[in-house]
Design a protein around this motif. Sequence first.
Motif, PDB file in Angstrom:
ATOM      1  N   MET A   1       0.839  -1.216   0.000  1.00 54.78           N
ATOM      2  CA  MET A   1       0.000   0.000   0.000  1.00 54.78           C
ATOM      3  C   MET A   1       0.866   1.255   0.000  1.00 54.78           C
ATOM      4  N   MET A   2       1.955   1.235   0.762  1.00 49.59           N
ATOM      5  CA  MET A   2       2.875   2.383   0.749  1.00 49.59           C
ATOM      6  C   MET A   2       3.490   2.551  -0.635  1.00 49.59           C
ATOM      7  N   TYR A   3       3.839   1.434  -1.275  1.00 51.16           N
ATOM      8  CA  TYR A   3       4.398   1.515  -2.624  1.00 51.16           C
ATOM      9  C   TYR A   3       3.408   2.170  -3.575  1.00 51.16           C
ATOM     10  N   TRP A   4       2.152   1.719  -3.542  1.00 51.65           N
ATOM     11  CA  TRP A   4       1.168   2.252  -4.494  1.00 51.65           C
ATOM     12  C   TRP A   4       0.901   3.727  -4.252  1.00 51.65           C
ATOM     13  N   ILE A   5       0.927   4.167  -3.021  1.00 53.14           N
ATOM     14  CA  ILE A   5       0.745   5.604  -2.750  1.00 53.14           C
ATOM     15  C   ILE A   5       1.905   6.399  -3.343  1.00 53.14           C
ATOM     16  N   ILE A   6       3.130   5.938  -3.114  1.00 51.43           N
ATOM     17  CA  ILE A   6       4.299   6.631  -3.661  1.00 51.43           C
ATOM     18  C   ILE A   6       4.300   6.563  -5.186  1.00 51.43           C
TER      19      ILE A   6
ATOM     20  N   LYS B   1      14.203  -0.276   0.408  1.00 52.35           N
ATOM     21  CA  LYS B   1      12.859   0.033   0.913  1.00 52.35           C
ATOM     22  C   LYS B   1      12.519   1.509   0.652  1.00 52.35           C
ATOM     23  N   GLY B   2      12.720   1.898  -0.608  1.00 52.84           N
ATOM     24  CA  GLY B   2      12.522   3.298  -0.992  1.00 52.84           C
ATOM     25  C   GLY B   2      11.109   3.797  -0.779  1.00 52.84           C
ATOM     26  N   SER B   3      10.113   3.003  -1.142  1.00 54.25           N
ATOM     27  CA  SER B   3       8.736   3.467  -0.985  1.00 54.25           C
ATOM     28  C   SER B   3       8.383   3.624   0.494  1.00 54.25           C
TER      29      SER B   3
END
Length: 195
Positions: free
Chosen positions: A36-41, A79-81
Amino acid sequence: VRLFFFCRLIFGTLYPAYYSYKAVKSKDIKEYVKWMMYWIIFALFTTAETFTDIFLCWFPFYYELKIAFVAWLLSPYTKGSSLLYRKFVHPTLSSKEKEIDDCLVQAKDRSYDALVHFGKRGLNVAATAAVMAASKGQGALSERLRSFSMQDLSTIRGDSSSTVPPSVTVRTSSKQSQPKTSRSASEGTGSSGKC
């Protein structure tokens, strides 16, 4: 440029989508939160990319840098996102959440009002166009009926035989200059066969 779009499609969209599916299927909360954090970023990156492509596409290695950025977002080592989300996105959205919600509610109300307003206008325009077309069509029909003589209308209505009305002339050849009427029409009127 094509390589960038291909890499972005595979690594930026399809790969994370598949692992998001696996996280939802396994109901692993930790993986679910990570994706979910990835998709937001990624959504913010895509939005920013729309504008930066216009101004920075001439910059050397611009597309290569974007590929590297997407790989940095995805990498389990960097873990960039997660880093971007925790450092920048979450604090910003938390502090502005109430204003954003208010703006969204107002935009939803305005869009509903605009949709109703333009829907009514569209229906009015369509109704007016239909009335205008019907009135023009009725006028054309009445003009067409006026062009017929009463005898033409009576032959159309009641006579099924192939008689030609007296006003219609038939030319037998292009060499003759004087038109002749058909014999059955001239006999019906009682004339001697001259025009």
